[in-house]
Design a protein around this motif. Structure first.
Motif, PDB file in Angstrom:
ATOM      1  N   GLU A  80      94.661  -4.080  19.655  1.00 15.89           N
ATOM      2  CA  GLU A  80      95.016  -4.793  18.423  1.00 15.89           C
ATOM      3  C   GLU A  80      95.590  -3.835  17.385  1.00 15.89           C
ATOM      4  O   GLU A  80      96.524  -4.174  16.653  1.00 15.89           O
ATOM      5  N   ARG A 123      91.776  -7.834  12.633  1.00 14.63           N
ATOM      6  CA  ARG A 123      93.118  -7.696  13.203  1.00 14.63           C
ATOM      7  C   ARG A 123      93.464  -8.831  14.165  1.00 14.63           C
ATOM      8  O   ARG A 123      94.606  -9.297  14.178  1.00 14.63           O
ATOM      9  N   LEU A 124      92.506  -9.259  14.980  1.00 13.41           N
ATOM     10  CA  LEU A 124      92.824 -10.275  15.985  1.00 13.41           C
ATOM     11  C   LEU A 124      93.335 -11.564  15.359  1.00 13.41           C
ATOM     12  O   LEU A 124      94.361 -12.098  15.808  1.00 13.41           O
ATOM     13  N   LEU A 149      99.387 -10.676  21.247  1.00 11.34           N
ATOM     14  CA  LEU A 149      98.502  -9.510  21.258  1.00 11.34           C
ATOM     15  C   LEU A 149      99.178  -8.306  21.900  1.00 11.34           C
ATOM     16  O   LEU A 149      98.916  -7.160  21.519  1.00 11.34           O
ATOM     17  N   CYS A 201      89.877  -3.793  23.505  1.00 10.18           N
ATOM     18  CA  CYS A 201      90.760  -4.798  22.918  1.00 10.18           C
ATOM     19  C   CYS A 201      91.089  -4.426  21.480  1.00 10.18           C
ATOM     20  O   CYS A 201      92.224  -4.615  21.024  1.00 10.18           O
ATOM     21  N   GLU A 202      90.115  -3.877  20.751  1.00  9.30           N
ATOM     22  CA  GLU A 202      90.353  -3.494  19.358  1.00  9.30           C
ATOM     23  C   GLU A 202      91.371  -2.363  19.243  1.00  9.30           C
ATOM     24  O   GLU A 202      92.163  -2.331  18.305  1.00  9.30           O
ATOM     25  N   LEU A 204      96.873 -11.251  14.329  1.00 10.58           N
ATOM     26  CA  LEU A 204      97.823 -11.134  15.430  1.00 10.58           C
ATOM     27  C   LEU A 204      98.047 -12.458  16.171  1.00 10.58           C
ATOM     28  O   LEU A 204      99.179 -12.807  16.492  1.00 10.58           O
ATOM     29  N   GLY A 260      88.001  -5.775  14.981  1.00 14.73           N
ATOM     30  CA  GLY A 260      88.463  -6.915  15.773  1.00 14.73           C
ATOM     31  C   GLY A 260      88.397  -8.250  15.069  1.00 14.73           C
ATOM     32  O   GLY A 260      89.214  -9.136  15.341  1.00 14.73           O
TER      33      GLY A 260
END
Length: 263
Positions: free
Chosen positions: A120, A151-152, A181, A116-117, A155, A148
């Motif tokens: 992102e 950035r998450l 995302l 996921c990172e 976003l 994460g």
């Protein structure tokens, strides 16, 4: 042993595939280091204008960090854990985020933790309908270490991000798209076709202008507007003496397709 990242060139696009499908493409040191080397090589090649990053197999883009592989570094203490684990992972995602060519992540399954990172950090991302995204690090007793937690929220917003970070609950591809995302959700069988169509469209423009767009947004997004405008102006100034700007203006006035050369 197979390379942990596979490289293929399709026209002006490089396809990089995380190649540990039996481990759901979990990120170990070898894969991280190999991915960064591949990105370095792609940046140096003028015949590559864009990069697509996807996962091997049909189950996962990446299920996150290979905890079994990282555990010895964590057990060795803070200094070793920071040097071998955290800084390495943060350097990888920072490389993707600041890459001067567009990186398009094609999420073909699970994108958990470090997977996921990566998503992102990438400027563009598509996902198949079956893709799932999760920030599950809290189950292991730590917060996201590869960017994460920073950035998450930028976003998808603070509260949405904190819900993911604090519960480890996954979200669907459609939710990820609605949250911002990823850019779009496509059928699994068309995922790479759509990614190549997107990369091909971008690759027809001036690579200098593409790099200016990427740099302006990435450097300017988290600074005050006055600083961001100065960054934007700086990138524009660099373009003024280039062949590509001259050619783009001439082609527009002459009503013909431009011929960008990246100079």
């Amino acid at each position: 042993m197979s390379d942990p990242v596979l490289f293929e060139q399709h026209g002006k696009t490089a396809l990089l595939t995380l190649n540990r499908p039996s481990k759901l493409n979990a990120l170990n040191y070898d894969l991280i280091d190999h991915l960064v080397r591949c990105l370095d090589e792609c940046e140096a090649r003028e015949d590559i204008r864009a990069v697509i990053l996807t996962g091997g197999g049909d189950r996962a883009f990446s299920a996150g960090a290979d905890i079994e592989g990282f555990a010895p570094s964590l057990r060795a203490g803070q200094e070793t854990a920071m040097r071998e684990f955290v800084r390495r992972g943060q350097a990888m995602t920072a490389r993707i985020e600041t890459y001067p060519k567009p990186v398009i992540v094609a999420v073909n399954g699970l994108a958990y933790g470090g997977g996921c990172e990566i998503t992102e950090a990438a400027p563009l991302a598509l996902a198949c309908e079956e893709a799932m995204f999760s920030k599950a690090e809290i189950r292991l007793g730590f917060a996201p270490p590869f960017g994460g937690s920073q950035r998450l929220p930028r976003l998808i917003g603070r509260k949405r991000a904190l819900r993911m970070l604090l519960t480890a609950d996954p979200i669907t591809a459609r939710q990820a798209c609605d949250f911002g995302l990823i850019n779009d959700v496509v059928p699994k069988g068309k995922l790479l076709d759509e990614a190549f169509a997107l990369s091909g469209k971008i690759a027809e423009f001036s690579p200098l202008a593409v790099a200016a767009c990427l740099g302006s947004v990435t450097r300017g997004i988290n600074v005050p507007i006055d600083e961001g405008l100065a960054i934007e102006a700086g990138y524009f100034a660099r373009m003024v003496p280039t062949h590509d700007l001259t050619e783009g203006i001439a082609a527009f006035l002459e009503k013909r397709p431009p011929c960008f050369e990246g100079r």
